[in-house]
Scaffold this motif. Structure first.
Motif, PDB file in Angstrom:
ATOM      1  N   GLN A  46      40.427  37.066  25.094  1.00  0.00           N
ATOM      2  CA  GLN A  46      41.595  36.782  25.917  1.00  0.00           C
ATOM      3  C   GLN A  46      42.555  37.968  25.970  1.00  0.00           C
ATOM      4  OE1 GLN A  46      42.568  33.957  27.746  1.00  0.00           O
ATOM      5  NE2 GLN A  46      40.429  33.339  27.487  1.00  0.00           N
ATOM      6  N   GLY A  47      42.543  38.766  24.906  1.00  0.00           N
ATOM      7  CA  GLY A  47      43.483  39.877  24.840  1.00  0.00           C
ATOM      8  C   GLY A  47      43.293  40.923  25.929  1.00  0.00           C
ATOM      9  N   GLN A  87      43.465  42.459  36.288  1.00  0.00           N
ATOM     10  CA  GLN A  87      43.228  42.517  34.853  1.00  0.00           C
ATOM     11  C   GLN A  87      43.172  41.132  34.216  1.00  0.00           C
ATOM     12  OE1 GLN A  87      45.755  45.226  32.724  1.00  0.00           O
ATOM     13  NE2 GLN A  87      44.969  44.657  30.715  1.00  0.00           N
ATOM     14  N   ALA A  88      43.937  40.205  34.747  1.00  0.00           N
ATOM     15  CA  ALA A  88      43.936  38.852  34.178  1.00  0.00           C
ATOM     16  C   ALA A  88      42.551  38.216  34.224  1.00  0.00           C
ATOM     17  CB  ALA A  88      44.946  37.980  34.923  1.00  0.00           C
ATOM     18  N   ASP A  89      41.736  38.654  35.195  1.00  0.00           N
ATOM     19  CA  ASP A  89      40.387  38.087  35.330  1.00  0.00           C
ATOM     20  C   ASP A  89      39.455  38.518  34.203  1.00  0.00           C
ATOM     21  OD1 ASP A  89      41.172  36.866  37.682  1.00  0.00           O
ATOM     22  OD2 ASP A  89      40.489  38.520  38.961  1.00  0.00           O
ATOM     23  N   LEU A  90      39.838  39.554  33.461  1.00  0.00           N
ATOM     24  CA  LEU A  90      38.985  39.996  32.351  1.00  0.00           C
ATOM     25  C   LEU A  90      38.850  38.921  31.284  1.00  0.00           C
ATOM     26  CD1 LEU A  90      40.179  43.705  31.881  1.00  0.00           C
ATOM     27  CD2 LEU A  90      38.039  42.920  32.908  1.00  0.00           C
ATOM     28  N   ALA A  91      39.841  38.067  31.177  1.00  0.00           N
ATOM     29  CA  ALA A  91      39.789  36.980  30.190  1.00  0.00           C
ATOM     30  C   ALA A  91      38.673  35.987  30.508  1.00  0.00           C
ATOM     31  CB  ALA A  91      41.136  36.261  30.138  1.00  0.00           C
ATOM     32  N   ILE A 128      30.160  42.858  34.634  1.00  0.00           N
ATOM     33  CA  ILE A 128      31.370  43.381  35.282  1.00  0.00           C
ATOM     34  C   ILE A 128      30.996  44.233  36.489  1.00  0.00           C
ATOM     35  CG2 ILE A 128      33.305  44.976  34.967  1.00  0.00           C
ATOM     36  CD1 ILE A 128      33.442  44.014  32.058  1.00  0.00           C
ATOM     37  N   ALA A 129      29.916  45.030  36.357  1.00  0.00           N
ATOM     38  CA  ALA A 129      29.486  45.875  37.469  1.00  0.00           C
ATOM     39  C   ALA A 129      29.026  45.032  38.653  1.00  0.00           C
ATOM     40  CB  ALA A 129      28.374  46.805  37.020  1.00  0.00           C
ATOM     41  N   ILE A 160      43.455  48.591  26.601  1.00  0.00           N
ATOM     42  CA  ILE A 160      42.054  48.900  26.875  1.00  0.00           C
ATOM     43  C   ILE A 160      41.591  48.185  28.149  1.00  0.00           C
ATOM     44  CG2 ILE A 160      41.052  47.047  25.446  1.00  0.00           C
ATOM     45  CD1 ILE A 160      38.870  49.048  24.626  1.00  0.00           C
ATOM     46  N   GLY A 161      42.105  46.981  28.357  1.00  0.00           N
ATOM     47  CA  GLY A 161      41.797  46.277  29.594  1.00  0.00           C
ATOM     48  C   GLY A 161      42.344  47.007  30.809  1.00  0.00           C
ATOM     49  N   LYS A 162      43.538  47.579  30.634  1.00  0.00           N
ATOM     50  CA  LYS A 162      44.139  48.352  31.733  1.00  0.00           C
ATOM     51  C   LYS A 162      43.291  49.581  32.057  1.00  0.00           C
ATOM     52  CE  LYS A 162      48.548  48.645  31.618  1.00  0.00           C
ATOM     53  NZ  LYS A 162      49.937  49.007  31.217  1.00  0.00           N
TER      54      LYS A 162
END
Length: 407
Positions: free
Chosen positions: A268-269, A257-261, A249-250, A275-277
């Motif tokens: 996917q959550g 945030q959608a890219d975290l999936a 991630i760094a 927590i993603g926010k």
């Protein structure tokens, strides 16, 4: 040796500690659980001197552990003996903000009198006492109550054996004259800085390539964020996200945030949960790492290159030979990183060029790098030969032959 019943009352603990405070040393061990928590959960403490031993239940209702903790951290007259005691010391530090001192670790001490680098407790007992330890209770749930007699017997055995081994080990160290070799290692084990948990420094434990300030700034920010998340939930930090996930991630920060999936290691959550926010907010606020916090550049002469790597390999071979010759663990003499720095031309602030390490190993390591020492095979065994000495012998031989011819 007198073995006390499980101690669950403060008065009993205080009386025990008052007696132990008159001892030259106490052997100490702990049982704890940390698989499902951020902070290790102390479940049992075992302690012994040469006359008595006891197990203390820190989970007992109303038990005040202060007498024991004061004995371990405030009493400078009693040596505290552990085996592989890093995690035990960490638990005591977490409870008090202090570490046991003075301290002695039998696993470290074995490095000075044998080639064992990380000897396990069972092997230590077998080596010194000829006993085989029943490991059946080792992986039990120490947090479950009531404890069984078998668990308590197993736990107390750890310190009763240790209290008998330590005096023998001390005599061996005195006989070999290597006790002072361990002073620095023991002080390092007792250094509170080694156990201080600073979330702002958590990023330094994560492997990340390069010195890019923006990338390292993000890594620092999200590593600190992960520590606070894990502490707040009291769960292992890896349950939040693994190190390699943070490094990814760094290096490749998601734009939304959608890219975290799409990040490997996250579910996917994360694309729409709280927590993603919080993670995305942390990334957005991250500042580039200041110059004074950047990892040091590789020293002059490094990376080694092919020739330097060969020299480092020769130094490692020399280390193995010397460790075998004097029956000491190679790891106590030198670290691989120091050998590579020496091969790369570094000469300052290397432990192997200071104190007893220089006398035992560093002088020859430096001579090898400078071409004054060479490997030779004699009767099928590797040995070291000083090049300068051979040259003098050769010159003397040639001079002698010349004189004989003149006659």
């Amino acid at each position: 040796m007198k073995i006390h019943p499980l101690i669950t009352k403060t008065d009993d603990l205080a009386a025990l500690c008052e007696r132990l405070a008159k001892s030259d040393f106490v052997a100490v061990d702990t049982e704890f659980m940390r698989e499902n928590t951020y902070w290790p959960e102390l479940c049992l403490v075992q302690i012994a001197n040469t006359e008595e031993a006891a197990a203390i239940d820190p989970m007992a209702d109303g038990l005040d552990m202060t007498p024991l903790l004061d004995l371990l951290t405030d009493n400078e007259d009693v040596l505290k003996v552990f085996h592989a005691g890093g995690q035990d010391v960490e638990i005591i530090y977490n409870a008090t903000g202090r570490t046991p001192h003075p301290i002695f670790d039998t696993q470290i001490a074995m490095m000075a009198i044998s080639q064992s680098e990380q000897i396990g407790y069972s092997n230590l007992v077998e080596s010194w006492m000829g006993l085989t330890i029943d490991k059946g209770a080792r992986f039990t749930d120490w947090s479950r109550r009531p404890l069984t007699e078998r668990q308590i017997e197993y736990a107390i055995g750890d310190v009763t054996h240790l209290s008998k081994i330590f005096p023998k080990m001390l005599k061996r160290l005195i006989k070999t004259g290597r006790g002072e070799w361990l002073d620095q290692e023991m002080e390092k084990l007792a250094d509170p800085e080694h156990y201080r948990n600073d979330p702002a420094q958590a990023w330094k434990r994560i492997k990340a390539a390069g010195r890019n300030p923006a990338m390292l700034g993000r890594l620092k920010a999200i590593a600190e964020w992960r520590e606070h998340e894990a502490q707040g939930k009291n769960i292992p930090r890896g349950r939040i996200a693994r190190d390699e996930t943070l490094a990814d991630i760094a290096s490749h920060p998601p734009k939304q945030q959608a890219d975290l999936a799409k990040v490997r290691g996250l579910s996917q959550g994360w694309k729409d949960n709280d927590i993603g926010k919080r993670l995305m907010n942390t990334i957005a606020k991250a500042e580039p790492l200041p110059d004074d916090e950047l990892p040091p550049r590789a020293p002059k002469g490094a990376p080694l290159g092919k020739e330097g790597s060969l020299v480092a390999d020769l130094l490692k071979l020399l280390l193995k030979i010397r460790a075998r010759e004097i029956d000491v663990a190679a790891r106590l003499l030198a670290r691989s990183e120091d050998l590579e720095l020496l091969a790369a031309g570094v000469r300052k602030k290397l432990p192997i060029l200071e104190g007893w390490r220089y006398e035992v190993f560093g002088r020859d390591a430096l001579a090898l790098v400078e071409g004054k020492l060479a490997f030779a095979v004699e009767n099928g065994k590797l040995k070291m030969t000083r090049v300068e000495d051979e040259a003098l012998v050769q010159e003397a031989s040639e001079a002698s032959d010349g004189a004989a011819n003149e006659d």
